[in-house]
Write a protein that holds these residues in place. Sequence first.
Motif, PDB file in Angstrom:
ATOM      1  N   ALA A 272      -8.678  17.361 -13.784  1.00  9.34           N
ATOM      2  CA  ALA A 272      -9.281  16.459 -14.770  1.00  9.34           C
ATOM      3  C   ALA A 272     -10.641  16.980 -15.229  1.00  9.34           C
ATOM      4  O   ALA A 272     -10.985  16.898 -16.421  1.00  9.34           O
ATOM      5  CB  ALA A 272      -9.415  15.056 -14.190  1.00  9.34           C
ATOM      6  N   ALA A 273     -11.414  17.522 -14.304  1.00 11.42           N
ATOM      7  CA  ALA A 273     -12.721  18.078 -14.662  1.00 11.42           C
ATOM      8  C   ALA A 273     -12.570  19.292 -15.577  1.00 11.42           C
ATOM      9  O   ALA A 273     -13.346  19.458 -16.534  1.00 11.42           O
ATOM     10  CB  ALA A 273     -13.498  18.456 -13.404  1.00 11.42           C
ATOM     11  N   ALA A 274     -11.581  20.132 -15.315  1.00  7.26           N
ATOM     12  CA  ALA A 274     -11.354  21.304 -16.161  1.00  7.26           C
ATOM     13  C   ALA A 274     -10.936  20.880 -17.571  1.00  7.26           C
ATOM     14  O   ALA A 274     -11.391  21.457 -18.565  1.00  7.26           O
ATOM     15  CB  ALA A 274     -10.294  22.207 -15.538  1.00  7.26           C
TER      16      ALA A 274
ATOM     17  N   TYR B 145     -15.028  19.077 -23.884  1.00  7.29           N
ATOM     18  CA  TYR B 145     -16.459  19.120 -24.192  1.00  7.29           C
ATOM     19  C   TYR B 145     -16.803  20.411 -24.963  1.00  7.29           C
ATOM     20  O   TYR B 145     -17.558  20.362 -25.949  1.00  7.29           O
ATOM     21  CB  TYR B 145     -17.282  19.049 -22.909  1.00  7.29           C
ATOM     22  CG  TYR B 145     -18.735  19.369 -23.111  1.00  7.29           C
ATOM     23  CD1 TYR B 145     -19.588  18.466 -23.721  1.00  7.29           C
ATOM     24  CD2 TYR B 145     -19.250  20.594 -22.709  1.00  7.29           C
ATOM     25  CE1 TYR B 145     -20.918  18.761 -23.939  1.00  7.29           C
ATOM     26  CE2 TYR B 145     -20.589  20.912 -22.916  1.00  7.29           C
ATOM     27  CZ  TYR B 145     -21.417  19.996 -23.528  1.00  7.29           C
ATOM     28  OH  TYR B 145     -22.734  20.292 -23.728  1.00  7.29           O
ATOM     29  N   ILE B 146     -16.257  21.536 -24.539  1.00  9.58           N
ATOM     30  CA  ILE B 146     -16.544  22.806 -25.226  1.00  9.58           C
ATOM     31  C   ILE B 146     -16.024  22.773 -26.649  1.00  9.58           C
ATOM     32  O   ILE B 146     -16.678  23.253 -27.570  1.00  9.58           O
ATOM     33  CB  ILE B 146     -15.949  23.985 -24.428  1.00  9.58           C
ATOM     34  CG1 ILE B 146     -16.755  24.224 -23.156  1.00  9.58           C
ATOM     35  CG2 ILE B 146     -15.915  25.251 -25.254  1.00  9.58           C
ATOM     36  CD1 ILE B 146     -16.198  25.298 -22.273  1.00  9.58           C
ATOM     37  N   ILE B 147     -14.837  22.206 -26.835  1.00 12.33           N
ATOM     38  CA  ILE B 147     -14.253  22.159 -28.178  1.00 12.33           C
ATOM     39  C   ILE B 147     -15.064  21.264 -29.104  1.00 12.33           C
ATOM     40  O   ILE B 147     -15.276  21.593 -30.282  1.00 12.33           O
ATOM     41  CB  ILE B 147     -12.788  21.673 -28.107  1.00 12.33           C
ATOM     42  CG1 ILE B 147     -11.929  22.752 -27.442  1.00 12.33           C
ATOM     43  CG2 ILE B 147     -12.239  21.343 -29.489  1.00 12.33           C
ATOM     44  CD1 ILE B 147     -10.517  22.305 -27.112  1.00 12.33           C
TER      45      ILE B 147
END
Length: 72
Positions: A59-61, A67-69
């Motif tokens: 889930a964190a990945a 977030y990066i996108i």
Amino acid sequence: MDIDWAALGQVFGVSLVATVGLVGVFTLGIVNGSAGKSHGGSASALARTGAYACYALCAAAVAYGIYIITAP
């Protein structure tokens, strides 16, 4: 138009390793979550905790990828 093949290869390699690693961690969570259930018992507390840790890592990945996108 000029394609930077080295950068494209790096992106492909990193995404392949990340995908295989994430699928492996999720599979480990499934295996830990079902440990001992095949013999009619319930999963031990340690195995269940390990499964939850694997799911939390997945889930964190995914959250980090989103977030990066979406980062400005």
